[in-house]
Scaffold this motif. Structure first.
Motif, PDB file in Angstrom:
ATOM      1  N   SER A 408     -12.985 -22.875  -9.642  1.00  0.00           N
ATOM      2  CA  SER A 408     -12.095 -21.741  -9.887  1.00  0.00           C
ATOM      3  C   SER A 408     -11.109 -21.565  -8.742  1.00  0.00           C
ATOM      4  O   SER A 408      -9.914 -21.320  -8.957  1.00  0.00           O
ATOM      5  CB  SER A 408     -12.923 -20.465 -10.072  1.00  0.00           C
ATOM      6  OG  SER A 408     -12.082 -19.352 -10.266  1.00  0.00           O
ATOM      7  N   TYR A 409     -11.589 -21.716  -7.504  1.00  0.00           N
ATOM      8  CA  TYR A 409     -10.711 -21.539  -6.346  1.00  0.00           C
ATOM      9  C   TYR A 409      -9.630 -22.611  -6.303  1.00  0.00           C
ATOM     10  O   TYR A 409      -8.452 -22.316  -6.053  1.00  0.00           O
ATOM     11  CB  TYR A 409     -11.547 -21.564  -5.070  1.00  0.00           C
ATOM     12  CG  TYR A 409     -10.732 -21.448  -3.803  1.00  0.00           C
ATOM     13  CD1 TYR A 409     -10.039 -20.275  -3.503  1.00  0.00           C
ATOM     14  CD2 TYR A 409     -10.649 -22.509  -2.904  1.00  0.00           C
ATOM     15  CE1 TYR A 409      -9.295 -20.169  -2.351  1.00  0.00           C
ATOM     16  CE2 TYR A 409      -9.909 -22.404  -1.743  1.00  0.00           C
ATOM     17  CZ  TYR A 409      -9.236 -21.231  -1.470  1.00  0.00           C
ATOM     18  OH  TYR A 409      -8.493 -21.131  -0.327  1.00  0.00           O
ATOM     19  N   MET A 410     -10.007 -23.879  -6.560  1.00  0.00           N
ATOM     20  CA  MET A 410      -9.014 -24.949  -6.550  1.00  0.00           C
ATOM     21  C   MET A 410      -8.066 -24.836  -7.741  1.00  0.00           C
ATOM     22  O   MET A 410      -6.900 -25.226  -7.656  1.00  0.00           O
ATOM     23  CB  MET A 410      -9.715 -26.306  -6.557  1.00  0.00           C
ATOM     24  CG  MET A 410     -10.564 -26.565  -5.314  1.00  0.00           C
ATOM     25  SD  MET A 410      -9.688 -26.294  -3.757  1.00  0.00           S
ATOM     26  CE  MET A 410      -8.460 -27.591  -3.839  1.00  0.00           C
ATOM     27  N   GLY A 411      -8.575 -24.312  -8.858  1.00  0.00           N
ATOM     28  CA  GLY A 411      -7.683 -24.065  -9.982  1.00  0.00           C
ATOM     29  C   GLY A 411      -6.620 -23.040  -9.647  1.00  0.00           C
ATOM     30  O   GLY A 411      -5.456 -23.190 -10.012  1.00  0.00           O
ATOM     31  N   CYS A 412      -7.007 -22.000  -8.927  1.00  0.00           N
ATOM     32  CA  CYS A 412      -6.029 -21.006  -8.483  1.00  0.00           C
ATOM     33  C   CYS A 412      -5.056 -21.617  -7.488  1.00  0.00           C
ATOM     34  O   CYS A 412      -3.870 -21.285  -7.472  1.00  0.00           O
ATOM     35  CB  CYS A 412      -6.749 -19.818  -7.854  1.00  0.00           C
ATOM     36  SG  CYS A 412      -7.742 -18.855  -9.006  1.00  0.00           S
ATOM     37  N   ALA A 413      -5.566 -22.521  -6.635  1.00  0.00           N
ATOM     38  CA  ALA A 413      -4.684 -23.176  -5.659  1.00  0.00           C
ATOM     39  C   ALA A 413      -3.648 -24.035  -6.353  1.00  0.00           C
ATOM     40  O   ALA A 413      -2.527 -24.195  -5.858  1.00  0.00           O
ATOM     41  CB  ALA A 413      -5.512 -24.016  -4.695  1.00  0.00           C
ATOM     42  N   ALA A 414      -3.994 -24.605  -7.510  1.00  0.00           N
ATOM     43  CA  ALA A 414      -3.045 -25.444  -8.248  1.00  0.00           C
ATOM     44  C   ALA A 414      -2.070 -24.639  -9.091  1.00  0.00           C
ATOM     45  O   ALA A 414      -1.130 -25.203  -9.643  1.00  0.00           O
ATOM     46  CB  ALA A 414      -3.810 -26.420  -9.150  1.00  0.00           C
ATOM     47  N   SER A 415      -2.264 -23.337  -9.160  1.00  0.00           N
ATOM     48  CA  SER A 415      -1.450 -22.532 -10.066  1.00  0.00           C
ATOM     49  C   SER A 415      -0.120 -22.110  -9.475  1.00  0.00           C
ATOM     50  O   SER A 415       0.803 -21.784 -10.212  1.00  0.00           O
ATOM     51  CB  SER A 415      -2.237 -21.286 -10.502  1.00  0.00           C
ATOM     52  OG  SER A 415      -2.521 -20.464  -9.372  1.00  0.00           O
ATOM     53  N   SER A 416       0.018 -22.087  -8.135  1.00  0.00           N
ATOM     54  CA  SER A 416       1.275 -21.638  -7.534  1.00  0.00           C
ATOM     55  C   SER A 416       1.404 -22.225  -6.139  1.00  0.00           C
ATOM     56  O   SER A 416       0.426 -22.621  -5.507  1.00  0.00           O
ATOM     57  CB  SER A 416       1.330 -20.108  -7.459  1.00  0.00           C
ATOM     58  OG  SER A 416       0.338 -19.615  -6.576  1.00  0.00           O
TER      59      SER A 416
END
Length: 428
Positions: A408-416
């Motif tokens: 989840s954290y890396m997914g958020c990092a890839a979002s913006s």
């Protein structure tokens, strides 16, 4: 009569097979369709079972046709798997960022707790950030400045890295302000829920650790100058000149904003820290291990090698103490503790100052301020918020420990792009 009807139906079925193409399942499926028409009184379970069997036969036939295509089909399958993997790295990981945490409370949603970094990331940054800060803003080694072209190039490169460091601090601080402002202005939540959400957002910021680290850097430079002044060296040099304009801007800004905020948050979480004293003790042991590694491994061995300094030359000159009485006076003036051998303790401080630019006791103070306190804010503010919201004693601790996931954290990092800057800043 019945035999005649059956014969007519069979003739019609054979005519249909000749005039119309067979369905995807082949002749076997056509024969079963004809049987179903001949016997309309078949039970639904039997029909359902035959449908499943027919679908399996259709899939098997399609797989057989794809297998006849040879290596081209295998390559297409491998390409499909590769695309799925890339899709997971990009879009699907980013989709997890928009999910929800296990808690469905309003203040968790406002704080976006699913975006928080895992605690083992915070534990690793606990050691890495002081190391990077020391290399960029640490006190200079007491030696003659290098005025060569290579020395000037190194100085310019270091200043560029300091500016990048300051820029990441400013960018993440602005992002923190926007998040807290949005949480405090949420109309769907009560004033208490907005306060809890803002507290969680502030505690999850990596700038909280930067605030403690800046305070440690300021004290480190101050103690280094006091040690030099007590020996008659570097007279008239201030802390601002010692740190440089970028260093003093970073330390003062971080202390005024995030250090003050961290103190308020620790007061807010104090009842929870007392209530979970066993967890606080375990966290203190983790922080202590990082402190030991920094003070007894990085400072005496790695830092002198990185700065290319040696202990054979001292800038203190004739002011260096040679007797136990003089050594004791210097140590007492700096309020440094020593046992019964002041000359040996003084020699240890002088060696550290010559190799690293600060006495050993100053490095202890820096490590303590940089490493021991910030994890309590990151861990106990979410626990305290849930405890104060009435989630229950064990539920507040368990949900906080279980809500953070790497995917989840890396997914958020890839979002913006701003999230990517936050990940880099966490490690620096």
């Amino acid at each position: 009569m019945r035999r005649t009807a059956i014969g007519v139906a069979s003739s019609l079925a054979l005519a249909a097979l000749v005039l119309y193409p067979a369905p995807p399942g082949g002749l076997l499926q056509s024969r079963r369709l004809a049987q179903r028409q001949l016997d309309p009184h078949r039970s639904p379970p039997v029909e359902e079972e035959e449908k499943q069997h027919e679908q399996q036969e259709v899939n098997a036939q399609q797989n057989h046709e794809q297998g006849d295509k040879g290596g081209r089909g295998e390559k297409e399958a491998d390409g499909s798997r590769a695309l799925e993997w890339l899709d997971w790295l990009g879009g699907r990981a980013a989709e997890q960022c928009h999910g929800h945490s296990k808690d469905t409370g309003t203040f968790e949603a406002l704080a976006e707790v699913h975006r928080l970094p895992p605690f083992y990331f915070i534990a690793m940054s606990l050691f890495i950030k002081p190391v990077v800060s020391t290399l960029l803003f640490g006190p200079p080694v007491p030696k003659q400045p290098d005025d060569s072209l290579l020395g000037r190039a190194k100085g310019a490169a270091k200043q560029g890295l300091q500016l990048a460091f300051l820029g990441m601090f400013a960018a993440t601080a602005l992002a923190d302000f926007v998040k807290m402002r949005r949480a405090l202005q949420a109309e769907e939540a009560s004033a208490w829920e907005r306060t809890l959400a803002a507290a969680i957002i502030a505690s999850s910021s990596t700038n909280i650790q930067a605030g403690f680290n800046a305070f440690g850097l300021y004290l480190l430079s101050l103690n280094s100058l006091q040690w030099a002044h007590s020996h008659g060296c570097l007279k008239g040099i201030t802390v601002g000149e010692h740190l440089g304009w970028i260093g003093i801007l970073y330390t003062r800004t971080a202390m005024v904003t995030y250090l003050l905020l961290a103190v308020i948050l620790i007061i807010f979480a104090a009842p929870a820290i007392i209530a979970y004293c066993y967890a606080a003790l375990a966290l203190l042991l983790i922080n202590g291990s990082a402190w030991v590694s920094f003070v007894f491994v990085f400072i005496p061995f790695v830092l002198p090698w990185a700065r290319q300094s040696n202990a054979g030359h001292s800038m203190l000159g004739e002011a260096e103490a040679t007797t136990a009485e003089d050594a004791a006076q210097h140590l007492e003036a700096m309020e440094y503790t020593y046992l019964s051998k002041p000359l040996e303790e003084y020699a240890r401080q002088v060696k550290a100052y010559t190799q690293t630019g600060a006495p050993a006791q100053a490095w202890n103070t820096y490590a303590m301020n940089s490493m021991l306190f910030s994890p309590f804010v990151a861990v106990f503010i979410p626990v305290a918020a849930r405890l104060y919201a009435g989630r229950g004693y064990w539920a507040a601790l368990a949900s906080t420990m279980q809500e953070r996931h790497l995917s989840s954290y890396m997914g958020c990092a890839a979002s913006s792009a701003m999230a990517k800057v936050g990940v880099v800043w966490l490690w620096l």
